[in-house]
Design a protein around this motif. Structure first.
Motif, PDB file in Angstrom:
ATOM      1  N   PRO A  87      55.258  49.326  66.386  1.00 23.37           N
ATOM      2  CA  PRO A  87      55.492  48.962  64.984  1.00 23.37           C
ATOM      3  C   PRO A  87      55.617  50.209  64.124  1.00 23.37           C
ATOM      4  O   PRO A  87      55.019  51.244  64.421  1.00 23.37           O
ATOM      5  CB  PRO A  87      54.241  48.147  64.621  1.00 23.37           C
ATOM      6  CG  PRO A  87      53.198  48.616  65.576  1.00 23.37           C
ATOM      7  CD  PRO A  87      53.895  48.995  66.837  1.00 23.37           C
ATOM      8  N   PHE A  88      56.413  50.126  63.072  1.00 22.33           N
ATOM      9  CA  PHE A  88      56.537  51.287  62.197  1.00 22.33           C
ATOM     10  C   PHE A  88      56.913  50.862  60.792  1.00 22.33           C
ATOM     11  O   PHE A  88      57.450  49.777  60.565  1.00 22.33           O
ATOM     12  CB  PHE A  88      57.567  52.281  62.752  1.00 22.33           C
ATOM     13  CG  PHE A  88      59.006  51.875  62.539  1.00 22.33           C
ATOM     14  CD1 PHE A  88      59.586  50.871  63.293  1.00 22.33           C
ATOM     15  CD2 PHE A  88      59.797  52.509  61.580  1.00 22.33           C
ATOM     16  CE1 PHE A  88      60.907  50.501  63.106  1.00 22.33           C
ATOM     17  CE2 PHE A  88      61.114  52.141  61.381  1.00 22.33           C
ATOM     18  CZ  PHE A  88      61.673  51.131  62.149  1.00 22.33           C
ATOM     19  N   ASN A  89      56.608  51.726  59.847  1.00 16.89           N
ATOM     20  CA  ASN A  89      56.943  51.532  58.445  1.00 16.89           C
ATOM     21  C   ASN A  89      58.175  52.381  58.140  1.00 16.89           C
ATOM     22  O   ASN A  89      58.108  53.610  58.193  1.00 16.89           O
ATOM     23  CB  ASN A  89      55.773  51.960  57.558  1.00 16.89           C
ATOM     24  CG  ASN A  89      56.033  51.667  56.079  1.00 16.89           C
ATOM     25  OD1 ASN A  89      57.171  51.453  55.674  1.00 16.89           O
ATOM     26  ND2 ASN A  89      54.986  51.667  55.291  1.00 16.89           N
ATOM     27  N   PRO A  90      59.311  51.751  57.832  1.00 13.86           N
ATOM     28  CA  PRO A  90      60.542  52.525  57.616  1.00 13.86           C
ATOM     29  C   PRO A  90      60.486  53.447  56.410  1.00 13.86           C
ATOM     30  O   PRO A  90      61.339  54.318  56.261  1.00 13.86           O
ATOM     31  CB  PRO A  90      61.605  51.425  57.424  1.00 13.86           C
ATOM     32  CG  PRO A  90      60.851  50.231  56.981  1.00 13.86           C
ATOM     33  CD  PRO A  90      59.516  50.313  57.655  1.00 13.86           C
ATOM     34  N   GLN A  91      59.476  53.272  55.548  1.00 20.13           N
ATOM     35  CA  GLN A  91      59.326  54.193  54.419  1.00 20.13           C
ATOM     36  C   GLN A  91      58.715  55.517  54.870  1.00 20.13           C
ATOM     37  O   GLN A  91      58.801  56.514  54.166  1.00 20.13           O
ATOM     38  CB  GLN A  91      58.466  53.551  53.332  1.00 20.13           C
ATOM     39  CG  GLN A  91      59.112  52.321  52.706  1.00 20.13           C
ATOM     40  CD  GLN A  91      58.229  51.681  51.663  1.00 20.13           C
ATOM     41  OE1 GLN A  91      57.048  51.989  51.567  1.00 20.13           O
ATOM     42  NE2 GLN A  91      58.805  50.794  50.866  1.00 20.13           N
TER      43      GLN A  91
END
Length: 479
Positions: A172-176
């Motif tokens: 999982p990752f935060n595109p920001q």
């Protein structure tokens, strides 16, 4: 519903044939092809493509039809199930309290720690542990929104934005904060770009991204043209001298295109064939050679009885099913009550499919007929004797479950009889759910049946190379 980041496995990301799936990846010290296998914590699971799989510990599973609950892979009974410890429960009929306890859902009942209570007569107090108390107790008036979250048994991240659900591979990752480059995570910034599996910044010196490959230590004047690095000042083809007049670059050498053909920077004599398959050349008249998305297979031992499924080979009578979309083609073990929806293989008791879109609303006895599009090259020479044409989608409208498509004919109709349509505009009506969705501006191969009906046959085609190959082969066959 599970999510796959569009940049995780392919440079183009769910549009066009998978670029990443053609190459071997590494799982520990072992090489594997993500089109037919998955890697989870250093362990390879065969027979399930990483393009549609998630990991449950060291085992890959299909999250479309299964769920992973604390290391256990369970077959979903509904698309509305969630995990409660090692078990699954139906959110519409049950509650999960305390992370491990499942209760029948009752009107006005909610969770308080590991038990349930009636909200009309009791409350959930935190003093300091969660306890059920009669409503007249003093603590009931002090119940905060935070307590209510605990009462419902909401997961800690349930209030996170949807972006938190994005995944890069299985991570999982935060595109920001991060960017996903074909399965690899990098720190995101306005100047950072992906180049295949690598990243670079626009301010980097002496780097050049060419055809999805990042080159370092190249001259500042270098340019990427047609997948080849050119340095106009003093070199071409990455060589020290210019090619002679009339010759073309092919890798690190020059060739005469009248006698040779260049396949992925490898030179071949045209006497051995005049079509490329990846880096190899082949004779399309040879019925025992099959090119599958850049991989050349010899079918002699199979007596020619096999078909392409992306860059893999699907053997007949092997109890396997190929599900394909314009982005991927994936082989699954055939299972009862399962059908294809694009490149996904779904359980018809959990999902329904319409125009390659999955919906968690199964509709008994209403699944559309199997409708698998193929790359144009896989339809040659089978289509040479049929009434087919290339039609560009100009507009699409929906009415009463019928999809009305306005087509502009951009190619010759019926190679066999050289029939020509006088009016280049066609109005085609399709059942909306059975065929995949069509994109405005894209060109496809279509077939006209004897009853005047039209059928969509191919994935979007390239207006130059694909159509040229189709006509070349069919006219040779005709001659």
């Amino acid at each position: 519903m599970f999510h796959h980041d569009r940049g995780c496995h392919s440079k183009v990301g769910f549009s066009g044939q998978m670029e990443g799936s053609h190459h071997l990846h590494h799982c520990g010290n072992v090489s594997y092809n993500i089109s037919g296998s998955s890697c989870c914590n250093g362990t390879i699971t065969l027979g399930l493509s990483q393009l549609v799989a998630d990991c449950c510990g060291s085992v890959a599973y299909n999250p479309l039809n299964e769920i992973c609950c604390k290391g256990r892979i369970l077959t979903q009974s509904s698309t509305h199930v969630k995990c409660c410890g090692k078990d699954m429960y139906l959110t519409a009929t049950h509650l999960c309290c305390g992370g491990n306890n499942i209760f029948q859902r009752k009107e006005n009942h909610s969770c308080c720690g590991k038990e349930t209570y009636d909200k009309t007569t009791h409350c959930c107090c935190a003093n300091p542990t969660l306890e059920v108390k009669p409503k007249h107790e003093t603590c009931c008036s002090k119940t905060t929104d935070k307590n209510k979250e605990c009462q419902q048994g909401s997961p800690p991240n349930s209030t996170l934005p949807k972006n938190s659900e994005l995944k890069c591979g299985t991570k999982p990752f935060n595109p920001q904060e991060k960017m996903c480059c074909s399965g690899n995570l990098y720190k995101a910034s306005a100047l950072t770009k992906c180049c295949g599996v690598d990243s670079y910044t626009l301010s980097d010196d002496n780097v050049l991204c060419c055809n999805g490959i990042l080159y370092r230590n190249v001259s500042e004047q270098s340019e990427c043209v047609g997948g080849v690095i050119y340095t106009p000042a003093n070199t071409t083809c990455q060589m020290s001298t210019r090619p002679r007049l009339g010759e073309h670059c092919c890798g690190g050498q020059t060739i005469n295109h009248r006698t040779h053909i260049c396949c992925n920077e490898h030179s071949h004599n045209k006497m051995n064939g005049n079509f490329c398959c990846g880096s190899e050349v082949y004779d399309h008249h040879n019925q025992f050679l099959r090119c599958c998305s850049g991989h050349l297979y010899n079918l002699t031992h199979l007596h020619g009885k096999a078909e392409c499924c992306g860059n893999l080979l699907l053997q007949y009578n092997n109890n396997q099913t190929c599900c394909s979309s314009s982005t991927n083609s994936i082989i699954y073990d055939t299972k009862p009550n399962h059908r294809c929806c694009g490149h996904y293989y779904y359980n018809t008791s959990l999902w329904s499919c319409c125009a390659e879109r999955l919906k968690p609303t199964p509709k008994p006895n209403s699944s559309p007929e199997e409708y698998r599009l193929k790359p144009l090259t896989d339809l040659i020479p089978e289509m040479c004797n049929k009434t087919v044409f290339f039609g560009k989608v100009e507009s699409v409208a929906l009415e009463n479950y019928q999809r009305h498509v306005v087509l502009k004919v951009v190619g010759l109709v019926d190679v066999k009889s050289e029939k020509v349509i006088k009016d280049p505009w066609l109005h085609v009506s399709l059942d909306h759910c059975s065929p995949p969705a069509t994109d405005d501006g894209m060109t496809y191969l279509w077939e006209e049946n004897h009853n005047g009906k039209y059928k969509l046959l191919s994935h979007p085609v390239d207006l130059t190379s694909d159509i040229h190959m189709f006509y070349f082969v069919c006219y040779q066959k005709k001659g």
